[in-house]
Design a protein around this motif. Structure first.
Motif, short mmCIF file in Angstrom:
data_model
loop_
_atom_site.label_atom_id
_atom_site.label_comp_id
_atom_site.label_asym_id
_atom_site.label_seq_id
_atom_site.Cartn_x
_atom_site.Cartn_y
_atom_site.Cartn_z
N ARG A 92 0.84 -1.20 0.00
CA ARG A 92 0.00 0.00 0.00
C ARG A 92 0.88 1.26 0.00
NH1 ARG A 92 -2.29 1.33 6.08
NH2 ARG A 92 -0.63 0.29 7.23
N ARG A 98 -4.82 -1.46 4.41
CA ARG A 98 -4.34 -2.68 3.75
C ARG A 98 -5.46 -3.37 2.96
NH1 ARG A 98 -2.22 -2.82 8.95
NH2 ARG A 98 0.01 -2.40 9.10
N ASN A 131 -0.24 -8.28 1.63
CA ASN A 131 -1.47 -7.73 2.24
C ASN A 131 -2.67 -7.71 1.32
OD1 ASN A 131 -0.83 -7.04 4.94
ND2 ASN A 131 0.55 -5.44 4.19
N ARG A 162 6.51 -5.43 17.33
CA ARG A 162 6.33 -4.00 17.56
C ARG A 162 5.76 -3.75 18.96
NH1 ARG A 162 3.50 -3.03 11.60
NH2 ARG A 162 5.42 -2.47 10.50
N HIS A 187 -4.28 -8.43 10.68
CA HIS A 187 -3.11 -7.55 10.48
C HIS A 187 -3.61 -6.28 9.81
CE1 HIS A 187 0.83 -6.06 9.56
NE2 HIS A 187 0.59 -6.09 8.27
N GLY A 226 2.61 0.41 10.68
CA GLY A 226 2.90 0.22 9.25
C GLY A 226 2.74 1.53 8.49
N ALA A 227 1.66 2.25 8.78
CA ALA A 227 1.41 3.54 8.10
C ALA A 227 2.48 4.56 8.47
CB ALA A 227 0.02 4.04 8.48
N ILE A 230 5.50 3.85 6.38
CA ILE A 230 5.29 4.28 4.98
C ILE A 230 5.48 5.79 4.88
CG2 ILE A 230 3.54 4.54 3.16
CD1 ILE A 230 2.46 1.73 4.13
O1 LIG Z 1 1.53 -1.31 6.68
C1 LIG Z 1 1.74 -1.84 5.60
O2 LIG Z 1 1.04 -1.64 4.60
C2 LIG Z 1 2.94 -2.75 5.47
C3 LIG Z 1 2.95 -3.79 6.51
O3 LIG Z 1 1.73 -4.47 6.57
C4 LIG Z 1 3.33 -3.26 7.88
O4 LIG Z 1 2.62 -3.53 8.85
O5 LIG Z 1 4.38 -2.60 7.98
#
Ligand SMILES: O=C(O)C[C@H](O)C(=O)O
Ligand SMILES: NC(=O)c1ccc[n+]([C@@H]2O[C@H](COP(=O)([O-])OP(=O)(O)OC[C@H]3O[C@@H](n4cnc5c(N)ncnc54)[C@H](O)[C@@H]3O)[C@@H](O)[C@H]2O)c1
Length: 326
Positions: A92, A98, A131, A162, A187, A226-227, A230
């Motif tokens: 993503r 996701r 994902n 995490r 997830h 995750g975000a 990114i």
């Molecule tokens: O967050 C994402 O899109 C990537 C992965 O699933 C994550 O958790 O880092």
């Protein structure tokens, strides 16, 4: 020396693949005494890049690396394989959830489920990383009817790791002091990291923090990590995702430590009232190459509501891909 086992990695030319393959070949996943044959699958336009990765693997002269197959054909990629890490899928970008990837990625997993069913070892252990991982794992499993549904899992170990680090930092300890962490559910941003059953040293984690921090900081930080990556990196997590995939497979193949457990997205047998057949993250102990859901944990009202909310999201994702579920 043991006989080599076959390990398939899809999306092997991608960024997680690059952080993953060298560690599998070094023995980090299956142990220092287990030779591996890597079966690397990607799409046709990625074959040149994949060949470059193969050259680099060769140049490491890993003693445990017994062979490398590169292919764009799932029937070749999954041939006789013992372990499969399904990473190949679109990641993503900023502002997406996701599950927004379902349409782009779901079809990949129905094709690969069929190829696994037709070609792989019947004892194959499958980890889905691409994902939305839980629902992609469900699609893969349902397209492989000749294989035990328990052999299909989804990755929530990254969330688990995490969460361990966040509670260790908060309590001034290290991850070595944290045990019995659980990520329940999907997830996704609805996952529920449980501090009621988690221990820091001999203390229950929730007793060391206030409820406001738990609800207002810890849970959202883990859910949104995750975000956040990114946003910071301009690309989704890769090295930490690869590390979690190694951890997940290693725990499954070689066992969990003492009475501790790990979080794995597994086929629900109805434990804790979760709909049977969903791929839902539970606390799992592993032994002898098999996993079992830890039973009898205390679930209060707060936890139950969170566990139901993430179950509801998984039900909706399942219903959205009904056409891919034979
Ligand atoms: O967050 C994402 O899109 C990537 C992965 O699933 C994550 O958790 O880092
Ligand atoms: N479960 C988790 O905790 C977690 C963590 C991080 C990333 N992810 C997910 O992992 C996936 C891969 O991430 P990445 O950063 O490596 O992406 P990437 O774009 O760098 O690599 C993906 C690779 O998959 C390949 N691919 C695409 N379709 C394929 C198919 N049908 N068969 C085989 N290979 C195919 C691409 O060509 C590419 O090489 C994404 O969906 C990402 O969201 C999951």
């Amino acid at each position: 020396m043991k006989a080599p086992v076959r390990v398939t990695v899809t999306g092997a030319a991608g960024q997680i693949g690059y952080a993953l393959l060298f560690r599998i070949a070094s023995g980090a996943m299956l142990g220092d005494d287990q030779p591996v044959i890597l079966q690397l699958l990607d799409i046709t336009p990625a074959m040149d890049a994949l060949n470059g990765v193969k050259m680099e693997l060769e140049d490491c002269a890993f003693p445990l690396l017994s062979g490398i197959v590169c292919t764009d054909d799932p029937n070749v990629g999954f041939k006789d394989t013992d372990y499969a890490l399904l990473v190949g899928a679109r990641p993503r970008g900023p502002g997406m959830e996701r599950k927004d990837l379902l349409e782009a990625n779901a079809a990949i997993f129905s094709v690969q489920g069929k190829a696994i069913n037709d070609n792989a070892s019947k004892d194959i252990k499958v980890l889905v990383v691409g994902n939305p991982a839980n629902t992609n794992a469900l699609i893969t499993q349902r397209n492989a009817p000749d294989i035990d549904p328990r052999n299909f899992t989804a990755m929530t170990r990254l969330d688990h790791n995490r969460a361990k680090t966040q509670i260790a930092i908060k309590t001034g300890k290290t991850v070595n002091d944290v045990s019995k962490m659980t990520i329940w559910g999907n997830h996704s941003a609805t996952q529920y990291p449980d501090l009621f059953n988690c221990k820091v040293g001999s203390d229950t984690a929730i007793s060391l923090v206030d409820q406001e921090w738990y609800e207002g900081e810890f849970i959202p930080v883990v859910q949104q990590r995750g975000a956040a990556i990114i946003k910071a990196r301009g690309a989704s997590s890769a090295a930490s995702a690869a590390n979690a995939a190694i951890d997940h497979m290693r725990s499954w193949a070689l066992g969990t430590e003492g009475d501790d457990w790990v979080s794995m997205g597994v086929y629900s047998d109805g434990s804790y009232g979760i709909t049977e057949g969903l791929i839902y993250s539970f606390p799992c102990r592993c032994k002898g190459g098999d996993w079992e859901i830890v039973q009898g944990l205390e679930i209060g009202e707060f936890s139950e509501a969170k566990m139901k909310a993430t179950e509801q999201e998984l039900t909706e994702e399942r219903d959205a891909v009904q056409h891919l579920l034979p």
